[in-house]
Write a protein that holds these residues in place. Structure first.
Motif: not given
Length: 253
Positions: A184-199
């Motif tokens: 991913h071009a912005d992997p930490l931002a994508e981790l943030r999104r995935l955490h939001d999905v998990a929540r």
């Protein structure tokens, strides 16, 4: 080519590892951990055995420092490797081989360590550590994400960005949360999104899973189901879209 943080929450006993790199699927090979045992990050010219064998040594009761000395002591390739870990008592140990590509180094505090190689400079791990320590009021997952973002702002991997991962274990060998972005071009931002999905749902369902103390898990899921429904209603009422890319649910026939 990587920087990572290994941490133990002294209040809850949870272990967490977050890692980012300009390398594909870094989350597949760097983090090794088990609840109540410890957490290990192996990186640079990586040896997965530092993680797999090291975890077995921690399970056998060896300290973080004893594990480090054992795995690097037998390895003729240690000069190009990097390792940091925490044991069940919160003791940290770290090693950076002298042939790791600059900038490379590590920092250790009680219950937390940060290490990286092929970085923009020492500020990457310094800012990561400072952010983690000053955000003690945040849950472990938020502290780790925020700390990694601080390291990225300080330059991160000097080659760029590609993958990142975050794993948390509680009392069990299996993770409570394990999210990765492999390319991913912005992997930490994508981790943030995935955490939001998990929540939105996943982390609530995770509370129902069986554990060694309760091998049947939560048999009455009504409380969790109500909480998920309440959060969904709040999101819809506020007009916020779901963080998920999933297709809409199909109505039951």
């Amino acid at each position: 080519m990587t920087y990572s943080i290994v941490a133990r929450d002294a209040k809850t006993g949870e272990f967490g590892i977050a890692v980012a790199s300009r390398f594909f699927a870094v989350g597949a090979i760097v983090p090794h951990m088990a609840g109540g045992i410890g957490a290990i990050a192996t990186q640079a010219f990586i040896s997965p055995l530092y993680g797999t064998d090291g975890l077995q040594m921690l399970k056998a009761g060896k300290s973080a420092e004893e594990v480090l000395e054992a795995v690097i002591g037998r390895d003729e390739g240690r000069h190009a490797r990097q390792l940091h870990l925490i044991d069940a008592q919160g003791r940290s140990a770290a090693f950076t081989g002298e042939k790791c590509i600059d900038w490379a180094g590590h920092l250790i505090e009680e219950n937390v360590s940060v290490a990286g190689n092929m970085l923009a400079g020492p500020g990457v791990i310094a800012e990561t550590m400072e952010s983690y320590l000053k955000n003690a009021d945040l849950p472990l997952v938020e502290r780790l994400l925020t700390a990694m973002e601080a390291g990225e702002k300080a330059g991160g991997d000097k080659r760029g960005k590609q993958s990142a991962a975050l794993r948390i274990v509680r009392t069990e060998a299996f993770p409570w949360l394990d999210i990765r972005t492999d390319d991913h071009a912005d992997p930490l931002a994508e981790l943030r999104r995935l955490h939001d999905v998990a929540r939105e749902r996943f982390l609530h369902v995770a509370e129902t899973l069986p554990t060694t103390e309760n091998v049947s898990g939560m048999l009455d899921r009504s409380v969790i189901d109500r909480r998920i429904a309440e959060l969904e209603a709040e999101r819809l009422a506020s007009g916020r879209p779901s963080a998920s890319f999933a297709t809409p649910p199909v109505p039951a026939p």
